[in-house]
Design a protein around this motif. Structure first.
Motif, mmCIF file in Angstrom:
data_model
loop_
_atom_site.group_PDB
_atom_site.id
_atom_site.type_symbol
_atom_site.label_atom_id
_atom_site.label_comp_id
_atom_site.label_asym_id
_atom_site.label_seq_id
_atom_site.Cartn_x
_atom_site.Cartn_y
_atom_site.Cartn_z
ATOM 1 N N MET A 207 58.727 -22.344 38.254
ATOM 2 C CA MET A 207 59.332 -23.073 37.132
ATOM 3 C C MET A 207 58.659 -24.432 36.986
ATOM 4 O O MET A 207 58.494 -25.147 37.952
ATOM 5 N N SER A 208 58.283 -24.759 35.776
ATOM 6 C CA SER A 208 57.679 -26.057 35.527
ATOM 7 C C SER A 208 58.376 -26.658 34.319
ATOM 8 O O SER A 208 58.225 -26.175 33.195
ATOM 9 N N ALA A 209 59.146 -27.716 34.547
ATOM 10 C CA ALA A 209 59.913 -28.289 33.441
ATOM 11 C C ALA A 209 58.991 -28.955 32.432
ATOM 12 O O ALA A 209 59.318 -29.053 31.248
ATOM 13 N N GLY A 210 57.816 -29.389 32.893
ATOM 14 C CA GLY A 210 56.867 -29.993 31.960
ATOM 15 C C GLY A 210 56.385 -29.000 30.923
ATOM 16 O O GLY A 210 56.219 -29.323 29.746
ATOM 17 N N ARG A 211 56.192 -27.759 31.350
ATOM 18 C CA ARG A 211 55.760 -26.727 30.418
ATOM 19 C C ARG A 211 56.861 -26.413 29.423
ATOM 20 O O ARG A 211 56.605 -26.212 28.235
ATOM 21 N N LEU A 212 58.132 -26.396 29.909
ATOM 22 C CA LEU A 212 59.262 -26.176 29.006
ATOM 23 C C LEU A 212 59.300 -27.277 27.956
ATOM 24 O O LEU A 212 59.530 -27.019 26.769
ATOM 25 N N LEU A 213 59.065 -28.514 28.407
ATOM 26 C CA LEU A 213 59.092 -29.638 27.463
ATOM 27 C C LEU A 213 58.019 -29.465 26.400
ATOM 28 O O LEU A 213 58.256 -29.684 25.208
ATOM 29 N N GLN A 214 56.820 -29.032 26.833
ATOM 30 C CA GLN A 214 55.733 -28.824 25.871
ATOM 31 C C GLN A 214 56.130 -27.810 24.812
ATOM 32 O O GLN A 214 55.898 -27.989 23.616
ATOM 33 N N LEU B 16 66.792 -29.037 26.178
ATOM 34 C CA LEU B 16 66.497 -28.881 27.604
ATOM 35 C C LEU B 16 67.769 -28.818 28.419
ATOM 36 O O LEU B 16 67.821 -28.171 29.452
#
Lengths: 335, 329
Positions: free
Chosen positions: B145-152, B168
């Motif tokens: 899981m990468s929250a940065g990718r979700l943000l993108q 989010l």
């Protein structure tokens, strides 16, 4: 609570006895005392007390360090990720491809043919994790598990000296100069722990002792296993057994990385795969091992240059989610 | 095999339970299947106890523990009201899955390393949270899981920062790093009724990435009974969760090759009966093709013909679904 006895972490023989005595869910057992339980199920009183204790700890809400963390929203996770650092590799193209460096809290696999520089990269990371925080580093310690015997202290001294020189050139204000007094070659060497494992049994045993090691040394931020392929590629006739052991080890390492907030770097070798009359180089240890690490970096030769491809990654990296290519100079940069 | 306990229903007192136990009746099944008169003679109960206590207790227990048949028409009406179809955010994948993920069903996504399963899961979570404004529960078992990718991905769909943060917050991430904690997580949710965390927005999807990281080393060996039983318990919990709470479940799996070299999904034969729909993702082998293209093949479906293939773009960098309509039936 709808916890069933069959899903608890008791031994299978104990579970079978409980189910035969008619207990389906944990709620059935809650009002019983050890004496009553031992009479009904047919176990000794100490065993009954053990059973009740295990079921009680299973049912407790566990905090973040335990097995079941309370869920977090993606927003909180984003804030945590942004606060966490990463370990630089001192190669700017590689760092930008990785999103700042090797991320802490995840596993990364480095694959490549012999001589391309996997061990050098690992040694560089083991030194870089110790860079003081005022220079953008993590000021952490590192653990190096060597299975091939390719760890050379002289090379570590070279890399450490270069890192100290690089940082002393950068030191501007008083805080950085104060940090430089402690950042010396001797200090770097004393914060690097080395373990040698020569076969897979020792490696597996060592990995199960790692949680207690990490609790005793909470400053460790990097674990390098160089290489994970070597002990598993010889003396193994039963490949399905090897795959199962590797999958268990991979999950265990992922657990360690998450719970103790360390970066884990694994080195893998390459093997040739013959497919449809063509042959190509693929990472060793099989296809299911490819799922083990969260990121996979493949190093290869093109003529006299070394190139790197990030073949598996979940981090955002400027819009590309799959492949990037970066140049890595022939000599590991020693500025 | 439910043990008789005091307080299970009115009339089931401690003395009655002790008397029944001395006659060898310990569970509900025993009580409802024995002949009451024989039981009364064996235990030498009085007339009053038989017809007031035992019969009443038997009726209440039968009402509590029996399953009742439902008419097909009622079932159909209920399905029409309660099933929703959630778009995955990727029009080609929606076409493959007959407009998207159906609530009440388990969909499996399998593929080799780097084939994009985690990216597709992120895309589904972001689409449900941003477009459909529902909550999503994401179970991460392998640290992918990468929250940065979700943000993108969220930023590509919603312009304003406040709405991005709200989107989010509708995605809840749980880490389950071994099989027991996964099972504990699922059972706790079922007990709590899924009315957790999200203030206001109901949860419509549960994503498990990846199931094979937890179970691939537990099944397939010589002593894999315990592992297989854990896997089947997880399967049962997921099915109950999807049916009782009306959520769509998406799980990811790895792939293996069989003896003739053909790719197939992992976790074995027993698991292959559990998901209702199965999609296999593969990298596109054409030289010079865009690196974010994948080929998805439908290997099992309850609605579409099998072996349909579609090309997917997993970069999620631009708004892939311009029509802003959730599809519900």
């Amino acid at each position: 609570m709808l916890r069933t006895v069959a899903s608890s972490s008791l031994a299978p023989s104990v579970k079978a006895k409980l189910i035969r005595a008619g207990f389906c869910s944990v709620a059935d057992l809650q009002e019983l005392r050890p004496g009553q339980l031992s009479k009904e199920v047919g176990v000794s009183q100490e065993e009954a007390a053990e059973i009740l204790k295990t079921l009680h700890t299973d049912a407790l809400p566990v905090n973040d360090g335990g097995l079941v963390a309370r869920g977090v929203t993606a927003l909180e996770l984003l804030q945590r990720e942004q606060a966490q650092g990463s370990i630089v590799t001192f190669c700017s193209a590689l760092d930008s491809a990785l999103g700042g460096g090797v991320p802490v809290g995840k596993t990364m696999e480095v694959c490549g043919p012999p001589g391309v520089g996997k061990t050098q990269l690992c040694i560089q990371l083991a030194v870089d994790v110790q860079i003081p925080m005022c220079f953008g580093g993590l000021k952490g310690q590192s653990l190096y598990i060597d299975t091939e015997g390719s760890f050379m202290v002289e090379r570590v001294v070279d890399v450490a000296r270069a890192a100290v020189e690089h940082c002393s050139l950068l030191a501007e204000d008083a805080e950085q100069q104060k940090a430089m007094k402690e950042f010396t070659v001797e200090k770097i060497l004393s914060c690097l722990f080395l373990m040698r494992c020569h076969d897979y049994v020792k490696l597996l045993a060592q990995s199960y002792l790692l949680p207690s090691f990490l609790s005793e040394h909470p400053e460790v931020r990097l674990i390098v296993i160089d290489s994970i392929a070597y002990p598993f590629r010889r003396d193994f006739e039963d490949f399905s057994h090897r795959t199962r052991l590797l999958n268990a080890l991979a999950q265990h390492l992922n657990q360690l990385a998450t719970q103790h907030n360390v970066a884990i770097v694994l080195t893998n070798q390459m093997t040739t795969k013959v497919w449809n009359g063509q042959s190509k180089m693929v990472p060793a240890l099989g296809e299911s091992w490819g799922h083990a690490a969260a990121q996979r970096l493949i190093l290869y030769w093109e003529g006299a240059r070394r190139l790197a491809v990030l073949s598996k990654s979940s981090r955002p990296d400027g819009g590309h989610c799959c492949h990037t290519r970066s140049l890595w100079s022939a000599h590991t940069p020693t500025p | 095999m439910t043990v008789l306990r005091v307080g299970m229903c009115p009339g089931l007192s401690h003395d009655l339970i002790n008397a029944l136990q001395s006659a060898g009746i310990r569970t509900v099944e025993h009580l409802v299947s024995t002949n009451i008169e024989e039981l009364a003679q064996k235990c030498s109960f009085s007339y009053k106890i038989i017809f007031q206590a035992l019969m009443a207790v038997r009726r209440v227990l039968l009402a509590q523990h029996t399953a009742f048949p439902v008419f097909g028409l009622d079932l159909y009406e209920e399905l029409l009201c309660s099933t929703a179809i959630l778009s995955t955010g990727n029009p080609s994948l929606d076409k493959l899955l007959d407009s998207g993920l159906y609530t009440g069903e388990i969909t499996e996504l399998s593929g080799g390393p780097g084939s994009g399963k985690t990216q597709v899961c992120f895309g589904v979570a972001v689409n449900i949270s941003c477009r459909l404004k529902h909550g999503v529960l994401y179970i991460d078992t392998s640290g992918g899981m990468s929250a940065g990718r979700l943000l993108q991905m969220v930023q590509a769909q919603i312009p304003g920062a406040a709405e991005q943060m709200a989107a989010l917050q509708r995605i809840h991430v749980y880490k389950a790093l071994d099989a027991f904690s996964l099972l504990a997580c699922l059972q706790e949710w079922r007990a709590a009724g899924l009315q957790l965390m999200s203030a206001g927005s109901s949860v419509k999807a549960v994503l498990v990435d990846s199931l094979s990281a937890l179970f691939s080393h537990l099944v397939g060996g010589r002593q894999s009974n315990a592992g297989m039983s854990m896997m089947m318990q997880v399967a049962g919990e997921l099915k109950l969760l999807s049916k009782d709470f009306g959520v769509a479940v998406l799980v990811t799996n790895h792939v293996t090759r069989d003896s003739s070299g053909v790719l197939k999904s992992g976790l074995g034969h027993s698991w292959s009966h559990v998901p209702h729909n199965r999609v296999l993702l593969q990298k596109v082998e054409r030289p010079g093709s865009h690196t974010c293209l994948r080929v998805a093949e439908l290997t099992k479906s309850s609605r579409q013909p099998c072996h349909l293939q579609e090309e997917l773009d997993i970069s999620y960098s631009k708004n892939l679904n311009p029509e802003n309509q959730p599809v519900t039936s």
